[in-house]
Write an enzyme that holds these catalytic residues in place. Structure first.
Site, PDB file in Angstrom:
ATOM      1  N   HIS A   3       4.340   1.725  -8.000  1.00  0.00           N
ATOM      2  CA  HIS A   3       3.305   0.676  -7.964  1.00  0.00           C
ATOM      3  C   HIS A   3       2.395   0.790  -9.188  1.00  0.00           C
ATOM      4  O   HIS A   3       2.012  -0.221  -9.782  1.00  0.00           O
ATOM      5  CB  HIS A   3       2.430   0.821  -6.722  1.00  0.00           C
ATOM      6  N   GLY A  16       0.819  -1.216   0.000  1.00  0.00           N
ATOM      7  CA  GLY A  16       0.000   0.000   0.000  1.00  0.00           C
ATOM      8  C   GLY A  16       0.846   1.257   0.000  1.00  0.00           C
ATOM      9  O   GLY A  16       2.043   1.209  -0.295  1.00  0.00           O
ATOM     10  N   GLN A  32      14.492  -9.097  -3.865  1.00  0.00           N
ATOM     11  CA  GLN A  32      13.165  -9.662  -3.601  1.00  0.00           C
ATOM     12  C   GLN A  32      12.606 -10.336  -4.855  1.00  0.00           C
ATOM     13  O   GLN A  32      12.107 -11.472  -4.806  1.00  0.00           O
ATOM     14  CB  GLN A  32      12.239  -8.539  -3.140  1.00  0.00           C
TER      15      GLN A  32
HETATM   16  P1  AMP Z   1       6.060  -2.377  -1.666  1.00  0.00           P
HETATM   17  O1  AMP Z   1       4.664  -1.834  -1.522  1.00  0.00           O
HETATM   18  O2  AMP Z   1       7.126  -1.414  -1.293  1.00  0.00           O
HETATM   19  O3  AMP Z   1       6.205  -3.727  -1.011  1.00  0.00           O
HETATM   20  O4  AMP Z   1       6.274  -2.634  -3.216  1.00  0.00           O
HETATM   21  C1  AMP Z   1       5.381  -3.393  -3.977  1.00  0.00           C
HETATM   22  C2  AMP Z   1       5.989  -3.628  -5.339  1.00  0.00           C
HETATM   23  O5  AMP Z   1       6.224  -2.377  -5.971  1.00  0.00           O
HETATM   24  C3  AMP Z   1       7.342  -4.340  -5.282  1.00  0.00           C
HETATM   25  O6  AMP Z   1       7.426  -5.276  -6.334  1.00  0.00           O
HETATM   26  C4  AMP Z   1       8.327  -3.216  -5.456  1.00  0.00           C
HETATM   27  O7  AMP Z   1       9.552  -3.621  -6.034  1.00  0.00           O
HETATM   28  C5  AMP Z   1       7.559  -2.324  -6.418  1.00  0.00           C
HETATM   29  N1  AMP Z   1       8.087  -0.960  -6.360  1.00  0.00           N
HETATM   30  C6  AMP Z   1       8.299  -0.206  -5.253  1.00  0.00           C
HETATM   31  N2  AMP Z   1       8.860   0.983  -5.588  1.00  0.00           N
HETATM   32  C7  AMP Z   1       9.017   0.974  -6.939  1.00  0.00           C
HETATM   33  C8  AMP Z   1       9.543   1.892  -7.886  1.00  0.00           C
HETATM   34  N3  AMP Z   1      10.027   3.077  -7.512  1.00  0.00           N
HETATM   35  N4  AMP Z   1       9.542   1.541  -9.180  1.00  0.00           N
HETATM   36  C9  AMP Z   1       9.050   0.334  -9.583  1.00  0.00           C
HETATM   37  N5  AMP Z   1       8.531  -0.579  -8.739  1.00  0.00           N
HETATM   38  C10 AMP Z   1       8.514  -0.278  -7.436  1.00  0.00           C
END
Ligand code: AMP
Length: 281
Positions: free
Chosen positions: A37, A31, A153
């Protein structure tokens, strides 16, 4: 768009969608959605007939001294953003429904999660692969979308899917950045103005490494030291690690050849930030 809280109900929905023969694209998130995202959601929308997004701040991937309690949870705004992007279902489960009393089964991908962030966040990736496994079982995606920003990850999830014969593809999308280069992250909200200013040094430091390598400096230690020195400009910055690693097994690169990942983790004040780039030699 429907917001579903119960695992049982999401399973019923998935069953219906599968019966209709519609492909499922899935974006797992914690979130506090931002354009990073949203780019994953757009990819999922483009490739699939049904798009599922999960919003779940997964406690088992946070260490005891990490930011679980203060992690931002702007659920109303997230729902509005998903609606605008044409998401079909948001899965927004409670802690209890994901981890009922007696929960005791974990998935671990040891090799790929020992280095880089794994060294400093014991148990983190085990928490990630466990929750992603549960989410995959519930949502049964054809394609799951992850960001390169969390490269380690994405790699661990890919390996888990491969090793456990999961019938899905994992797609990794490029990192989305602010205008000044800072990788977008839900945690950027924590930064005060001086930390935010210093945070631009992460990407600039990575680009410095790329320039040095492109100019012919193929000595990892020397490149890393230059980046370390560069980051010292930021008064609020303390470096956790700067590494140059093999793209596939994230072992430290001994010889700079082919493609490598340059990855770093720093604290800007009390906020931990990560970033990486892929460099072709
Ligand atoms: P998180 O909500 O931080 O767990 O991220 C959810 C997904 O969004 C994960 O696969 C992250 O790698 C991806 N994500 C987070 N930040 C970015 C970004 N700046 N650019 C691309 N994908 C992202």
């Amino acid at each position: 768009m429907k917001v579903v809280r119960s695992p049982k109900q999401i399973q019923e929905i998935v069953r219906k969608i599968k019966k209709q023969g519609r492909s499922i694209g899935f974006v797992p998130t914690m979130g506090a959605l931002h354009p990073g995202h949203l780019s994953l959601i757009r990819g999922a929308r483009k490739d699939n007939q049904a798009v599922f997004v999960s919003i779940f701040v997964n406690p088992i991937q946070f260490g005891p001294r990490e930011d679980l309690s203060k992690y931002p949870r702007p659920i109303k705004k997230d729902i509005a953003l998903c609606n605008k992007e044409g998401v079909d279902f948001i899965f927004y489960p409670s802690f209890k429904s994901m981890y009922p009393d007696g929960f005791d089964t974990y998935v671990n991908v040891p090799g790929l999660t020992e280095g880089l962030c794994g060294k400093f966040r014991p148990g983190h990736f085990k928490g990630v692969t466990t929750v992603v496994n549960k989410l995959f079982n519930l949502i049964q995606p054809d394609i799951a979308y992850f960001g390169q920003k969390d490269y380690q990850q994405a790699l661990a999830v890919k390996k888990m899917a491969e090793d456990l014969s999961m019938p899905l593809a994992v797609k990794v999308a490029p990192t989305i950045r602010e205008k000044d280069g800072l990788a977008m992250s839900s945690r950027n909200k924590y930064l005060n103005p001086s930390e935010r200013k210093d945070a631009v040094l992460l990407y600039r430091g990575l680009k410095l490494a790329r320039n040095l390598i492109n100019k012919g400096n193929h000595n990892c230690v020397s490149v890393i030291n230059s980046v370390r020195k560069f980051l010292k400009q930021g008064r609020t910055i303390s470096v956790q690690y700067i590494s140059i690693v093999d793209l596939k097994n994230i072992e430290p690169a001994l010889i700079l050849k082919g493609k490598v990942l340059i990855a770093l983790a720093v604290y800007a004040g009390k906020t931990r930030l990560i970033d990486n780039i892929i460099v072709k030699i």
